[in-house]
Design an enzyme around this catalytic site. Structure first.
Site, PDB file in Angstrom:
ATOM      1  N   ASN A 256       0.807  -1.231   0.000  1.00 40.08           N
ATOM      2  CA  ASN A 256       0.000   0.000   0.000  1.00 40.08           C
ATOM      3  C   ASN A 256       0.833   1.271   0.000  1.00 40.08           C
ATOM      4  O   ASN A 256       0.376   2.312  -0.454  1.00 40.08           O
ATOM      5  CB  ASN A 256      -0.960   0.003   1.192  1.00 40.08           C
ATOM      6  CG  ASN A 256      -0.276  -0.347   2.489  1.00 40.08           C
ATOM      7  OD1 ASN A 256       0.494  -1.287   2.565  1.00 40.08           O
ATOM      8  ND2 ASN A 256      -0.542   0.426   3.518  1.00 40.08           N
TER       9      ASN A 256
ATOM     10  N   HIS B 298     -13.804   0.999  -1.764  1.00 40.16           N
ATOM     11  CA  HIS B 298     -13.538   2.428  -1.927  1.00 40.16           C
ATOM     12  C   HIS B 298     -12.207   2.741  -2.587  1.00 40.16           C
ATOM     13  O   HIS B 298     -11.924   3.891  -2.892  1.00 40.16           O
ATOM     14  CB  HIS B 298     -13.676   3.167  -0.586  1.00 40.16           C
ATOM     15  CG  HIS B 298     -12.565   2.949   0.372  1.00 40.16           C
ATOM     16  ND1 HIS B 298     -11.603   3.895   0.600  1.00 40.16           N
ATOM     17  CD2 HIS B 298     -12.256   1.894   1.153  1.00 40.16           C
ATOM     18  CE1 HIS B 298     -10.751   3.418   1.502  1.00 40.16           C
ATOM     19  NE2 HIS B 298     -11.125   2.220   1.848  1.00 40.16           N
TER      20      HIS B 298
ATOM     21  N   CYS C  74       4.585  11.241  12.303  1.00 40.31           N
ATOM     22  CA  CYS C  74       3.500  12.163  12.612  1.00 40.31           C
ATOM     23  C   CYS C  74       2.219  11.786  11.896  1.00 40.31           C
ATOM     24  O   CYS C  74       1.139  12.041  12.392  1.00 40.31           O
ATOM     25  CB  CYS C  74       3.897  13.577  12.233  1.00 40.31           C
ATOM     26  SG  CYS C  74       5.138  14.207  13.335  1.00 40.31           S
TER      27      CYS C  74
END
Lengths: 396, 138
Positions: free
Chosen positions: A154, A204, A327
């Site tokens: 991914n 999706h 982050c």
């Protein structure tokens, strides 16, 4: 160049297509029957679900009876792993093999299974982001129940040697599952030819809505029921079906797998232009094999800067992208995928993932190639890490 | 991730970015491994911080808290700067997401680290005045 809006994060999600939306809409207000109802309104809904199932089966080279609708890719992964583990534990098989750079839906499920007393082997990946099938062969034991290797990664988009791995599994009598969430619609998949026993996909990512997924389970493999209740999904996964989402997924997967080669022929040269253009920025590297990757994916690290800042600044310039920085991952560690291919923490923090489709035009590519270097330069100008690098000092 | 308008403002237009060539105190905190480094430069005259600049490697919140911290101490006395808490930085930015609170701690510690360097240069032991500098946990 004038400011543009460019969605370059299709690996995160995609918009519902016009075609999919049009197919879904009647199922909210007019064709709203419960598929389990006996009257025509219900029977029609049942028929539409079965039509969608046929479309999914056709797109994967499977039989309709092998297709189970779920709510997402993660659910499919969970079901495949936990279900197989539960079934095969009864035959004394309590060992699972996967790779270190799987999606968290696989990795966290494996960690859960380890706590339940299963053993998991995590095979490494090469610095190009490819699993070596021989590592799978070596890891297989007498008590191995399942091998689960993602079809395409991914983050770095690298495509795995699925057929070779499946062949080794079958030779050894081990089941093979693949998380193909990122691959469906971008590469040709044929579960029969490729020897895939189970496959997860998500709607999706291919222009269907969020909240719909599929688990393909080869005939003859019996998984425990996931949700107990009514007879939906052959009583394997009870609960009234999400008819609009299922119908939409049928249309979406048909469209996504219709012209894979043609789409790739348009996207690949644009993606390559992005790679070549961005690599002209000094202290930059491409993550993952250049050729064995999804057509629209690129993942690049810029040394001396941090990914979230990069994303925020790209957003201010109208570009939607993604990063493997700590982050953005919600922890102190950067992406496990980038670490698995050997990146140092500080380099992994400065990564950028772009995932484009045909709608990203040549002009959009020009705009990205004009914008990213400016943003990188600006962030480097305020980075003490970059300052030290330029002075030839090391940061540890 | 919800950032306040103020955080986004201080991120996109950071105040006081850069270096001070003849700084009286320079502090640095954090490490590249965990993704945040702040370097703070102070110019101090008769106990007053006349100028403050920073360089930061880090996320949006790291940049914004550095920027805000320099704003909060510029023109103030050393005593005031030593009283600067991470909470004050967070409040001045109209809040931070919970996972970003550590950035405000880094900003607070970067100021203290620069002040510590200032005292050391003056031949004064900074420990009794500034206290221990807390490095972030890995």
């Amino acid at each position: 160049m004038e400011k543009r809006f460019i969605y370059a994060d299709n690996a995160a999600t995609t918009p519902v297509s016009e075609e999919v939306l049009a197919a879904m809409l009647p199922h909210f207000r007019t064709a709203y029957g419960n598929p389990s109802s006996i009257y025509k309104l219900g029977r029609d809904a049942q028929r539409d679900i079965e039509t969608a199932r046929e479309k999914v089966a056709k797109a994967l080279g499977a039989e309709p009876a092998e297709i189970f609708f779920t709510s997402c890719g993660s659910e499919s992964d969970n079901w495949a792993l936990k279900g197989t583990a539960e079934r095969l534990a009864k035959k004394g098989k309590k060992h699972i093999i996967t790779s270190v750079f799987e999606h968290h839906a696989i990795l966290h499920t494996c960690e859960y299974l380890e706590k339940q007393g299963y053993e998991v082997t995590y095979v490494p990946v090469s610095d190009k982001g490819i699993v070596d099938p021989e590592d799978i062969r070596k890891a297989i034991r007498e008590d191995t129940a399942l091998v689960s290797i993602m079809y395409a990664n991914n983050e770095i988009g690298t495509i795995q040697p699925i057929e070779e791995i499946a062949a080794i599994c079958h030779e050894k009598g081990v089941l093979f599952h693949t998380d193909a969430v990122q691959a469906v619609g971008h590469v040709e998949i044929d579960v029969k030819k490729q020897g895939i026993d189970m496959l997860s996909l998500s709607g999706h990512k291919i222009h269907a809505q969020k909240g719909i997924g599929v688990l393909y389970v080869k005939k003859g493999i019996v998984l425990p029921n996931l949700i107990h209740g009514g007879g939906q999904e052959r009583a394997k996964r009870a609960g009234t079906e999400n008819v609009p989402a299922i119908v939409g997924l049928g249309v979406a997967i048909e469209a996504a797998t219709r012209n894979i080669a043609e789409k790739a022929a348009v996207i690949t040269p644009r993606r390559n232009r992005l790679i070549d253009g961005l690599l002209t920025i000094p202290y930059t590297r491409l993550n993952g094999d250049r050729d064995r990757r999804l057509p629209g994916n690129l993942n690049i690290s810029f040394e001396g800067i941090e990914g979230e800042s990069l994303l925020l600044m790209l957003d201010m310039n109208g570009i939607c992208a993604s990063s493997g920085s700590a982050c953005t991952s919600g922890s102190l560690d950067p992406s496990h995928v980038l670490l698995s291919i050997g990146l140092k923490h500080e380099v992994a923090h400065g990564s950028l993932r772009l995932s484009i489709e045909e709608d990203v035009s040549d002009e959009d590519i020009d705009y990205i190639l004009e914008t990213v270097p400016k943003v990188v330069e600006r962030l480097r100008a305020m980075s003490p890490v970059w300052e030290k690098m330029m002075k030839g000092e090391k940061y540890e | 991730m919800m950032y306040s308008e103020k955080v986004l403002d201080h991120f996109s237009n950071p105040r006081n970015v850069g270096e001070i060539e003849d700084a009286d105190g320079v502090g640095e905190i954090g490490n590249a491994k965990c993704g945040d480094i702040m370097k703070m430069y102070l110019k101090i005259d008769k106990g007053i911080i006349t100028d403050a600049k920073f360089k930061t490697f880090g996320c949006g919140a790291a940049v914004a808290t550095s920027s805000m911290a320099t704003e909060l101490i510029k023109g103030r006395s050393i005593e005031d700067a030593l009283k600067l808490t991470n909470q004050a930085v967070v409040e001045a930015l109209d809040g931070l997401p919970a996972v970003k609170i550590h950035c405000s701690v880094l900003a607070e510690q970067a100021v203290r680290s620069a002040l510590s360097d200032y005292y050391t240069r003056q031949g004064i032991d900074p420990l009794p005045i500034v206290g221990e500098i807390r490095e972030p946990e890995e």
